[in-house]
Structures are given as C-alpha cells and as structure tokens.
Motif scaffolding. Structure first.
Motif, PDB file in Angstrom:
ATOM      1  N   HIS A 196       0.840  -1.207   0.000  1.00 39.42           N
ATOM      2  CA  HIS A 196       0.000   0.000   0.000  1.00 39.42           C
ATOM      3  C   HIS A 196       0.877   1.260   0.000  1.00 39.42           C
ATOM      4  CE1 HIS A 196      -3.566   2.466   1.262  1.00 39.42           C
ATOM      5  NE2 HIS A 196      -2.582   3.230   1.752  1.00 39.42           N
ATOM      6  N   GLU A 197       1.855   1.299   0.891  1.00 33.91           N
ATOM      7  CA  GLU A 197       2.724   2.473   0.971  1.00 33.91           C
ATOM      8  C   GLU A 197       3.592   2.623  -0.278  1.00 33.91           C
ATOM      9  OE1 GLU A 197       2.577   4.862   3.209  1.00 33.91           O
ATOM     10  OE2 GLU A 197       0.910   3.756   4.101  1.00 33.91           O
ATOM     11  N   MET A 198       4.004   1.507  -0.841  1.00 36.10           N
ATOM     12  CA  MET A 198       4.780   1.579  -2.076  1.00 36.10           C
ATOM     13  C   MET A 198       3.948   2.149  -3.220  1.00 36.10           C
ATOM     14  SD  MET A 198       7.840   0.777  -1.424  1.00 36.10           S
ATOM     15  CE  MET A 198       7.535   1.490   0.200  1.00 36.10           C
ATOM     16  N   GLY A 199       2.623   1.971  -3.138  1.00 35.39           N
ATOM     17  CA  GLY A 199       1.743   2.585  -4.132  1.00 35.39           C
ATOM     18  C   GLY A 199       1.858   4.095  -4.101  1.00 35.39           C
ATOM     19  N   HIS A 200       1.902   4.665  -2.887  1.00 28.78           N
ATOM     20  CA  HIS A 200       2.086   6.111  -2.757  1.00 28.78           C
ATOM     21  C   HIS A 200       3.456   6.526  -3.280  1.00 28.78           C
ATOM     22  CE1 HIS A 200      -1.576   6.549  -0.542  1.00 28.78           C
ATOM     23  NE2 HIS A 200      -1.160   5.857   0.501  1.00 28.78           N
ATOM     24  N   LEU A 201       4.465   5.747  -2.902  1.00 32.72           N
ATOM     25  CA  LEU A 201       5.833   6.092  -3.286  1.00 32.72           C
ATOM     26  C   LEU A 201       6.014   6.049  -4.805  1.00 32.72           C
ATOM     27  CD1 LEU A 201       8.978   5.030  -1.364  1.00 32.72           C
ATOM     28  CD2 LEU A 201       9.003   5.043  -3.839  1.00 32.72           C
ATOM     29  N   LEU A 202       5.477   5.015  -5.439  1.00 33.51           N
ATOM     30  CA  LEU A 202       5.608   4.885  -6.891  1.00 33.51           C
ATOM     31  C   LEU A 202       4.817   5.972  -7.615  1.00 33.51           C
ATOM     32  CD1 LEU A 202       5.398   0.995  -7.231  1.00 33.51           C
ATOM     33  CD2 LEU A 202       7.426   2.444  -7.490  1.00 33.51           C
ATOM     34  N   ALA A 203       3.645   6.336  -7.068  1.00 31.96           N
ATOM     35  CA  ALA A 203       2.858   7.416  -7.667  1.00 31.96           C
ATOM     36  C   ALA A 203       3.623   8.733  -7.602  1.00 31.96           C
ATOM     37  CB  ALA A 203       1.518   7.549  -6.944  1.00 31.96           C
ATOM     38  N   ASN A 242      11.364   7.614   2.890  1.00 24.24           N
ATOM     39  CA  ASN A 242      11.096   6.184   2.781  1.00 24.24           C
ATOM     40  C   ASN A 242       9.916   5.820   3.677  1.00 24.24           C
ATOM     41  OD1 ASN A 242      13.401   5.616   1.086  1.00 24.24           O
ATOM     42  ND2 ASN A 242      14.650   6.036   2.897  1.00 24.24           N
ATOM     43  N   ALA A 243       9.312   4.684   3.401  1.00 24.47           N
ATOM     44  CA  ALA A 243       8.194   4.222   4.225  1.00 24.47           C
ATOM     45  C   ALA A 243       8.695   3.847   5.616  1.00 24.47           C
ATOM     46  CB  ALA A 243       7.520   3.027   3.568  1.00 24.47           C
ATOM     47  N   ILE A 244       8.078   4.407   6.615  1.00 24.66           N
ATOM     48  CA  ILE A 244       8.422   4.101   8.002  1.00 24.66           C
ATOM     49  C   ILE A 244       7.224   3.418   8.660  1.00 24.66           C
ATOM     50  CG2 ILE A 244       9.074   5.033  10.246  1.00 24.66           C
ATOM     51  CD1 ILE A 244      11.257   5.235   8.134  1.00 24.66           C
ATOM     52  N   PHE A 245       7.468   2.220   9.199  1.00 28.58           N
ATOM     53  CA  PHE A 245       6.402   1.448   9.838  1.00 28.58           C
ATOM     54  C   PHE A 245       6.342   1.768  11.332  1.00 28.58           C
ATOM     55  CE2 PHE A 245       6.529  -0.653   5.919  1.00 28.58           C
ATOM     56  CZ  PHE A 245       5.447  -1.518   5.817  1.00 28.58           C
ATOM     57  N   ILE A 246       5.126   1.928  11.822  1.00 30.19           N
ATOM     58  CA  ILE A 246       4.890   2.178  13.240  1.00 30.19           C
ATOM     59  C   ILE A 246       3.973   1.069  13.741  1.00 30.19           C
ATOM     60  CG2 ILE A 246       4.062   3.817  14.963  1.00 30.19           C
ATOM     61  CD1 ILE A 246       4.409   5.997  12.808  1.00 30.19           C
ATOM     62  N   PRO A 247       4.475   0.189  14.619  1.00 28.78           N
ATOM     63  CA  PRO A 247       3.659  -0.938  15.082  1.00 28.78           C
ATOM     64  C   PRO A 247       2.296  -0.518  15.625  1.00 28.78           C
ATOM     65  CG  PRO A 247       5.929  -1.179  15.822  1.00 28.78           C
ATOM     66  CD  PRO A 247       5.813   0.192  15.226  1.00 28.78           C
ATOM     67  N   PHE A 248       1.254  -1.240  15.197  1.00 25.95           N
ATOM     68  CA  PHE A 248      -0.123  -1.045  15.635  1.00 25.95           C
ATOM     69  C   PHE A 248      -0.723   0.292  15.201  1.00 25.95           C
ATOM     70  CE2 PHE A 248       2.147  -3.645  18.801  1.00 25.95           C
ATOM     71  CZ  PHE A 248       1.535  -4.862  18.539  1.00 25.95           C
ATOM     72  N   VAL A 249      -0.004   1.007  14.328  1.00 24.89           N
ATOM     73  CA  VAL A 249      -0.534   2.241  13.741  1.00 24.89           C
ATOM     74  C   VAL A 249      -0.606   2.107  12.233  1.00 24.89           C
ATOM     75  CG1 VAL A 249      -0.179   4.714  13.403  1.00 24.89           C
ATOM     76  CG2 VAL A 249       0.321   3.671  15.624  1.00 24.89           C
ATOM     77  N   GLY A 250       0.469   1.579  11.634  1.00 21.95           N
ATOM     78  CA  GLY A 250       0.520   1.424  10.183  1.00 21.95           C
ATOM     79  C   GLY A 250       1.878   1.851   9.669  1.00 21.95           C
ATOM     80  N   ALA A 251       1.851   2.657   8.620  1.00 24.16           N
ATOM     81  CA  ALA A 251       3.093   3.167   8.044  1.00 24.16           C
ATOM     82  C   ALA A 251       2.802   4.491   7.376  1.00 24.16           C
ATOM     83  CB  ALA A 251       3.665   2.162   7.034  1.00 24.16           C
ATOM     84  N   LEU A 252       3.858   5.244   7.109  1.00 26.01           N
ATOM     85  CA  LEU A 252       3.659   6.537   6.453  1.00 26.01           C
ATOM     86  C   LEU A 252       4.847   6.866   5.572  1.00 26.01           C
ATOM     87  CD1 LEU A 252       5.537   8.911   7.998  1.00 26.01           C
ATOM     88  CD2 LEU A 252       3.903   8.435   9.811  1.00 26.01           C
ATOM     89  N   ILE A 253       4.542   7.681   4.550  1.00 23.52           N
ATOM     90  CA  ILE A 253       5.573   8.230   3.673  1.00 23.52           C
ATOM     91  C   ILE A 253       5.351   9.735   3.622  1.00 23.52           C
ATOM     92  CG2 ILE A 253       6.353   8.407   1.278  1.00 23.52           C
ATOM     93  CD1 ILE A 253       5.751   5.474   0.927  1.00 23.52           C
ATOM     94  N   ALA A 254       6.353  10.518   3.980  1.00 25.71           N
ATOM     95  CA  ALA A 254       6.219  11.978   4.005  1.00 25.71           C
ATOM     96  C   ALA A 254       6.674  12.567   2.678  1.00 25.71           C
ATOM     97  CB  ALA A 254       7.042  12.559   5.147  1.00 25.71           C
TER      98      ALA A 254
END
Length: 378
Positions: free
Chosen positions: A68-75, A85-97
C-alpha cells in the motif's frame, strides 16, 4: 483418495510457488526503493505483530501495508515528487512523508489513490489461491487487504480518501467526519480520535479559506501602500519628507496603542472579526515602523534592488516587494488548489466509488467466509 489429496497438495504448492514467483519482480523493484531505516521499521513491526497475533498474521499484515505504501511512493516517483522512505509504526501502520507540497488537489488525489490501488492489487492473487487451495491463510490476506484499503478510503483528511475526494468537493469531508464519529462510537480507538481531530482541523481551515484569502488581499494592499509611500518619500522635497515622517510617526503611535489594547483581548475561537483585526493591526504597525526606519536611514534611493550591499531604505523596499510577491503566490495557490474541471471531478468520483464498492463487497464476502473457517485460522 490418497492420490486425490496428493494432487491437491501439489496443486496448492504450485499455486503458491507461482504466486511468489510472480511477486518476485515486484519485491525486487520495491526493495531497491526502500532504505535501511525503512527495512528496520518493517522488521520491528513484523516482530511486534507476531508477538501479539502470530507470525502468519504479521507477515500478511506487513506485506499488505508495505505494498500500500509503495503505491504512494511509486505514484510520487512517477510525478517527480521526492518523498521519505516508508516508516512502519507498530499497531498504527506506516507513512511516507512528501518533501514538497503537491501543486493542486488533482495531483494530491493521484498520490493518494496510488496506495489503495496498489494495495488492492496486492491481495487479488490471494482470491484464486484460496479458491484452489481453501487455505484460510489466503482468506486472511483477502480480508485484511480489503479492510485496510477500505478504511484508508474514508473521506477524512489526512486519510487517502480525504485527499482523493478533495478534488471532487471538500464538502464531502463532512460526510467522512460524521462517518468517523459513528465508527469511533462503535469501535473506540485513540488513533482514530487523532485522525478525526486532524480531519476536523483540515475541514475548518478550508471553511475559513475565503476569510484567509481576503486577509491576504489586505496584507498585499498594505505592503503595496508601503512601497508607494517609499516612492513618494524618495521623490519628495525636504519639506514634504518632514510631513510624511510626521504622518508615519502619528500612525505608528496609534497602531501601537491599538495593538497593546488588543493584547488583553480574550479572542474566542470562532470570532474571526476580532482575530483579523488584531492581525491586520500588527501588520500596519510593522509597516509604519519600517517606513520610519527607512526615513531615518537618510538613504533616498528608489525601489528594490540587489539584496547584496544595499542600504536600509532599499532593504525595506525589497522587504515590502517580497511580501507582496509571496502573499500573492500563496493566495493564488489557495484559491486555485481545489479548483478542477467537471471532467476531472467525474473521473475521480468514478475511480473512488468504484474502488470503494469493490473493497466493500470483497470485505463483506470474505468476512462471511471467515466465520466458516475461523477455527482453522492461525
């Protein structure tokens, strides 16, 4: 019977092998994008989820979030926008700034849609795999994938759905906020409260956007007035200069007294008029102070020039000129950011609704099947 079971086992292994073989190109391409910090956060999340839910669930969840996050990154990569880069946060998800703001809502929607789109494609191969093998693990992948991406399509900023519907109409954020409140009532969660507060903040900012643009117009006019006053001062006789300085000094004193009185005001959250008046009074005070500084510098050259080795007079003129340019650019961007053609709105509405309906149907269908196979789930 044994022969039938054997054939079924080999068929399952073959299907799984084809699945991962087909994914290898994806994984290698995506791993080139990922960096060490991102990979560490992935393994930390993987371990955290495994401790609570088991390793099979952890692998499925992290895989789905990652794609899912790679979809944002590739777009973003396709549009030439730099990201973290995508940073994963346990029990929250991940984000790309994003390292730069999108130029308009259409581009923002494109970047947002990449996540749910690729996230949906990520679990689609699990559908035929489940049909062929009846292995509940693939059913788990389908269910998680549908729920993750469907949740992200909620029309609340900063979720993907909120960014997508913004190009259609920012009024749809109200629907998302109401939906989030209902969802929170049924499923209380502190992280959802954070999303809700961010969504309300974004909606309120957009509600006030017209007021903000009007405020910027006044600030632009005040700085243009400052420029005209400097030009008038530069061309004036000594007598006229004294008159102008006296006027500036009087106005500066009045604005200073007015602003000091405003410091004791208790400005309610929704009292825009008092807040605007206080902000504009401060701008006027700074402009008259700058005019006085220019007059006291005894440098009577006209207009903004090179920023290097210039006197106080030119520096103040350049400051006024720069403020006019910056405020004009911000105002024009704010005014046009959510403006789009009817064709663009229809396209995004179709894509958004189509994907949301597909994920909803998939989630409901897979959820029903999960009840039948729950005793076999890991």
């Amino acid at each position: 019977m044994k022969e039938s079971i054997s054939k079924k086992g080999w068929l399952s292994l073959g299907a799984i092998g084809l699945f991962f073989l087909g994914k290898m190109k994806w994984l290698f391409a995506l791993l080139k994008i990922a960096k060490v910090g991102s990979l560490i956060s992935i393994f930390v999340s993987l371990g955290a989820y495994a401790l609570v839910y088991g390793w099979k669930f952890a692998v499925a969840l992290v895989y789905l979030i990652y794609i899912h996050e790679m979809g944002h990154l590739l777009a973003a990569k396709r549009k030439g926008i730099k990201t973290s880069n995508a940073i994963f946060i346990p029990f929250v998800g991940a984000l790309i700034a994003l390292k730069e703001e999108p130029k308009n809502a259409n581009l923002e929607a494109y970047l947002a849609f990449g996540g749910p789109l690729l996230g949906t494609l990520a679990f689609l191969p699990a559908i035929p795999l489940f049909m062929m093998t009846e292995n509940p693990f693939w059913l788990l992948v389908i269910t998680l994938g549908a729920m993750i991406n469907l949740f992200n399509l909620m029309p609340v900023h900063p979720l993907d759905g909120g960014r997508i519907v913004g190009v259609i109409s920012t009024k749809l954020w109200v629907v998302g906020i109401i939906g989030m409140v209902v969802y929170l009532f049924l499923h209380p969660n502190p992280f959802l409260i954070l999303f809700l507060l961010l969504g309300i903040s974004k909606w309120w900012k957009e509600i006030r956007s017209e007021t903000t643009r009007n405020q910027r117009d006044i600030i632009i006019e005040l700085n243009q007035f400052g420029l005209r006053q400097l030009e008038q001062y530069a061309a004036a006789t000594d007598e006229e200069k004294i008159r102008l300085v006296n006027i500036w000094n009087m106005e500066s004193s009045q604005q200073y007294e007015k602003f000091n009185n405003m410091k004791s005001w208790h400005i309610p959250l929704f009292d825009d008029n008092k807040l605007k008046e206080k902000q504009l009074t401060e701008v006027k005070l700074n402009i008259y102070r700058s005019l006085m500084d220019a007059a006291n510098s005894n440098e009577y050259q006209n207009g903004p020039t090179d920023f290097e080795n210039i006197g106080t007079y030119e520096r103040i003129a350049a400051k006024f000129f720069k403020e006019v340019q910056e405020q004009t650019e911000i105002r024009d961007k704010e005014k046009s950011y959510y403006s789009s053609s009817l064709k663009t709105k229809v396209i995004w509405f179709s894509l958004y609704i189509g994907l949301a309906i597909f994920l909803m149907i998939t989630s409901l269908y897979a959820g029903d099947l999960m009840e039948q196979y729950k005793t076999l789930l890991p």
